[in-house]
Design a protein around this motif. Structure first.
Motif, mmCIF file in Angstrom:
data_model
loop_
_atom_site.group_PDB
_atom_site.id
_atom_site.type_symbol
_atom_site.label_atom_id
_atom_site.label_comp_id
_atom_site.label_asym_id
_atom_site.label_seq_id
_atom_site.Cartn_x
_atom_site.Cartn_y
_atom_site.Cartn_z
ATOM 1 N N LYS A 77 0.835 -1.195 0.000
ATOM 2 C CA LYS A 77 0.000 0.000 0.000
ATOM 3 C C LYS A 77 0.877 1.255 0.000
ATOM 4 C CE LYS A 77 -3.994 -2.086 2.290
ATOM 5 N NZ LYS A 77 -4.937 -2.024 3.433
ATOM 6 N N GLY A 78 0.279 2.359 -0.379
ATOM 7 C CA GLY A 78 0.984 3.632 -0.330
ATOM 8 C C GLY A 78 1.973 3.818 -1.457
ATOM 9 N N ILE A 79 2.992 4.615 -1.190
ATOM 10 C CA ILE A 79 3.918 5.049 -2.233
ATOM 11 C C ILE A 79 4.734 3.896 -2.818
ATOM 12 C CG2 ILE A 79 5.831 5.583 -0.660
ATOM 13 C CD1 ILE A 79 6.305 8.126 -2.372
ATOM 14 N N ALA A 80 4.943 2.826 -2.064
ATOM 15 C CA ALA A 80 5.723 1.692 -2.576
ATOM 16 C C ALA A 80 5.087 1.085 -3.815
ATOM 17 C CB ALA A 80 5.890 0.636 -1.495
ATOM 18 N N SER A 81 3.774 1.208 -3.950
ATOM 19 C CA SER A 81 3.098 0.636 -5.119
ATOM 20 C C SER A 81 3.490 1.337 -6.408
ATOM 21 C CB SER A 81 1.571 0.719 -4.941
ATOM 22 O OG SER A 81 1.136 2.074 -4.891
ATOM 23 N N SER A 82 4.084 2.533 -6.291
ATOM 24 C CA SER A 82 4.449 3.286 -7.491
ATOM 25 C C SER A 82 5.767 2.834 -8.096
ATOM 26 C CB SER A 82 4.533 4.794 -7.161
ATOM 27 O OG SER A 82 5.636 5.061 -6.305
ATOM 28 N N TRP A 83 6.572 2.093 -7.333
ATOM 29 C CA TRP A 83 7.870 1.691 -7.891
ATOM 30 C C TRP A 83 8.155 0.187 -7.830
ATOM 31 C CZ3 TRP A 83 8.882 4.837 -3.218
ATOM 32 C CH2 TRP A 83 9.253 4.063 -2.110
ATOM 33 N N ALA A 84 7.534 -0.556 -6.935
ATOM 34 C CA ALA A 84 7.884 -1.966 -6.742
ATOM 35 C C ALA A 84 7.463 -2.806 -7.941
ATOM 36 C CB ALA A 84 7.248 -2.499 -5.464
ATOM 37 N N GLY A 85 8.455 -3.264 -8.726
ATOM 38 C CA GLY A 85 8.169 -3.997 -9.948
ATOM 39 C C GLY A 85 8.512 -5.467 -9.916
ATOM 40 N N GLY A 86 9.055 -5.966 -8.779
ATOM 41 C CA GLY A 86 9.387 -7.386 -8.697
ATOM 42 C C GLY A 86 10.614 -7.745 -9.521
ATOM 43 N N LEU A 87 10.699 -9.005 -9.928
ATOM 44 C CA LEU A 87 11.852 -9.528 -10.647
ATOM 45 C C LEU A 87 12.079 -8.748 -11.943
ATOM 46 C CD1 LEU A 87 14.004 -11.792 -10.663
ATOM 47 C CD2 LEU A 87 12.371 -13.161 -12.012
ATOM 48 N N TYR A 88 13.287 -8.217 -12.099
ATOM 49 C CA TYR A 88 13.663 -7.401 -13.259
ATOM 50 C C TYR A 88 12.753 -6.182 -13.448
ATOM 51 C CZ TYR A 88 16.251 -11.661 -14.447
ATOM 52 O OH TYR A 88 17.064 -12.770 -14.404
ATOM 53 N N GLY A 89 11.929 -5.883 -12.443
ATOM 54 C CA GLY A 89 10.999 -4.772 -12.572
ATOM 55 C C GLY A 89 9.890 -5.043 -13.572
ATOM 56 N N ARG A 90 9.624 -6.313 -13.851
ATOM 57 C CA ARG A 90 8.721 -6.676 -14.938
ATOM 58 C C ARG A 90 7.378 -7.270 -14.492
ATOM 59 N NH1 ARG A 90 10.756 -7.860 -20.034
ATOM 60 N NH2 ARG A 90 8.670 -8.699 -20.452
ATOM 61 N N GLN A 91 7.237 -7.601 -13.224
ATOM 62 C CA GLN A 91 6.052 -8.348 -12.840
ATOM 63 C C GLN A 91 4.762 -7.555 -12.989
ATOM 64 O OE1 GLN A 91 8.419 -10.501 -9.347
ATOM 65 N NE2 GLN A 91 6.350 -11.284 -9.487
ATOM 66 N N VAL A 92 4.797 -6.292 -12.678
ATOM 67 C CA VAL A 92 3.602 -5.458 -12.868
ATOM 68 C C VAL A 92 3.449 -5.105 -14.340
ATOM 69 C CG1 VAL A 92 2.430 -3.327 -12.211
ATOM 70 C CG2 VAL A 92 3.802 -4.553 -10.519
ATOM 71 N N ILE A 93 4.555 -4.778 -15.009
ATOM 72 C CA ILE A 93 4.507 -4.466 -16.440
ATOM 73 C C ILE A 93 3.879 -5.622 -17.218
ATOM 74 C CG2 ILE A 93 5.943 -4.172 -18.507
ATOM 75 C CD1 ILE A 93 7.859 -2.500 -16.800
ATOM 76 N N ASN A 94 4.245 -6.850 -16.877
ATOM 77 C CA ASN A 94 3.722 -8.012 -17.598
ATOM 78 C C ASN A 94 2.226 -8.210 -17.376
ATOM 79 O OD1 ASN A 94 6.255 -8.534 -18.626
ATOM 80 N ND2 ASN A 94 6.725 -10.176 -17.182
ATOM 81 N N ARG A 95 1.688 -7.631 -16.311
ATOM 82 C CA ARG A 95 0.240 -7.650 -16.085
ATOM 83 C C ARG A 95 -0.435 -6.510 -16.835
ATOM 84 N NH1 ARG A 95 -1.079 -6.366 -10.728
ATOM 85 N NH2 ARG A 95 -3.214 -6.809 -11.395
ATOM 86 N N ILE A 96 0.277 -5.405 -16.955
ATOM 87 C CA ILE A 96 -0.299 -4.218 -17.599
ATOM 88 C C ILE A 96 -0.494 -4.427 -19.099
ATOM 89 C CG2 ILE A 96 0.245 -1.846 -18.288
ATOM 90 C CD1 ILE A 96 1.478 -1.439 -15.519
ATOM 91 N N LEU A 97 0.497 -5.017 -19.764
ATOM 92 C CA LEU A 97 0.469 -5.090 -21.224
ATOM 93 C C LEU A 97 -0.777 -5.776 -21.787
ATOM 94 C CD1 LEU A 97 4.237 -5.804 -21.962
ATOM 95 C CD2 LEU A 97 3.026 -3.612 -22.078
#
Length: 279
Positions: A170-190
C-alpha cells in the motif's frame, strides 16, 4: 497518417542528462527540471507523503508526449487514459497539450493508491482541466466498458526491480515496486492495455534498461503491435526509455529475433521500431 513536423524528432533517440537527489526513492531520482506552459506546472501539482512526486521518469514521459504533440492532435483521440496516475502530473499535462480539442476528448486516470487518486484530482482542478479518476488495480472492473475504446494510454509503471513481496504494498511503494527485473507489474499491464486500446490506439510507456525493453517490444509484437523509442534519457541512477506501441498487422514479420541480454538491446531494434510512417 504521416508523422508531420514531429517526424524528425521522433526518428532520433533523444538523450538528455539530468541529475538530482533521490529523496529516498529507490532508483527514481527527483529532478528540478523546469517545464513549459504546455504541461502541468510543478507549483500547482498536489502532493501527499504516500504519493509519488513528479521525477525524471515523469518528465521523460511528458517530454515524449510533447515530441508527439502534432501527431496526437491529428489523431484527435476521443478517450485518453493514464494507468497509475500518481500525482496527476502526466494526465494533467496531456489534457493541457490537447486542450484545443476542447470537449471532443475525455480523460480517465486510475491508481491503486487512493491517496494518489485524490492528489490527481487536486492537480487537475488546480490546472482547470478534467478527468475521471478511479481507484482500481490497473483497469480492474473497467475491462468490458473500455474494451477497444481508448485511443491513448500513458503509463509510468512500477519498473524498479524489487523483492516480489514488495509488489502490491500500500501507499507510495506501489508506485515503484516492480518485482523480478521490474517486470512483474509491467507483464500484467500489457495484456490489460491491449484489451482497452482502440484499433488506432497508441500506448506510451516508460521502461528501465533493467526491464529488458527489447523483450517488451517482442511481447507486444506477438500481440500485433509495432514499436519505437520516442525518447531516451540518462540520469545519474538509471537509463530510461519511453516506448510507443501501435497496432500493425505486419509487425510479426518485421521484428528481429530476440538478442542476448549481454548485447545492447537498442542496437537490435529494426529501423521501423524507431520511426514508422503513420504513428
Amino acid at each position: 497518417m504521416a508523422d508531420g513536423d514531429g517526424a524528425a524528432a521522433s526518428r532520433n533517440i533523444t538523450e538528455h542528462s539530468a541529475s538530482g537527489g533521490e529523496k529516498g526513492l529507490p532508483r527514481r531520482g527527483k529532478s528540478s527540471s523546469g517545464r513549459t506552459l504546455n504541461t502541468a506546472q510543478i507549483p500547482l501539482v498536489a502532493s501527499h507523503p504516500e504519493v509519488y512526486e513528479p521525477c525524471d521518469d515523469s518528465f521523460a514521459l511528458v517530454d515524449a508526449l510533447l515530441s508527439d504533440k502534432a501527431q496526437l492532435l491529428a489523431l484527435q483521440p476521443r478517450l485518453c487514459m493514464e494507468v497509475g496516475c500518481g500525482s496527476g502530473y502526466v494526465i494533467t499535462s496531456l489534457a493541457i497539450m490537447l486542450r484545443q480539442l476542447a470537449s471532443g476528448t475525455q480523460y480517465l486516470a486510475t491508481d491503486i493508491n487512493k491517496h494518489a487518486a485524490e492528489t490527481t484530482q487536486a492537480t487537475l482542478e488546480a490546472h482547470g482541466v478534467h478527468a475521471d479518476v478511479m481507484v482500481t488495480d490497473i483497469v480492474s472492473g473497467l475491462e468490458k466498458r473500455l474494451a477497444g475504446m481508448v485511443d491513448v494510454v500513458v503509463i509510468n509503471p512500477p519498473y524498479v526491480p524489487t523483492p516480489e513481496e514488495e509488489i502490491g504494498c500500500k501507499g507510495i511503494a506501489s508506485s515503484w515496486a516492480g518485482g523480478l527485473y521490474g517486470r512483474q507489474v509491467i507483464n500484467r499491464i500489457l495484456p490489460a492495455v491491449r484489451e482497452i486500446l482502440s484499433e488506432r490506439g497508441w500506448l506510451y510507456m516508460v521502461t528501465l534498461e533493467d526491464n529488458d525493453p527489447l523483450d517488451i517490444c517482442h511481447l507486444m509484437s506477438e500481440m500485433g503491435y509495432a514499436s519505437r523509442v520516442v525518447l531516451k534519457r540518462c540520469t545519474e541512477e538509471e537509463s530510461l526509455f519511453v516506448l510507443k506501441f501501435w497496432r500493425d498487422p505486419h509487425t510479426a514479420t518485421n521484428v528481429s529475433p530476440k538478442s542476448p541480454k549481454s548485447e545492447s538491446w537498442l542496437s537490435h531494434l529494426p529501423f521501423k521500431s524507431l520511426w514508422h510512417k503513420g504513428s
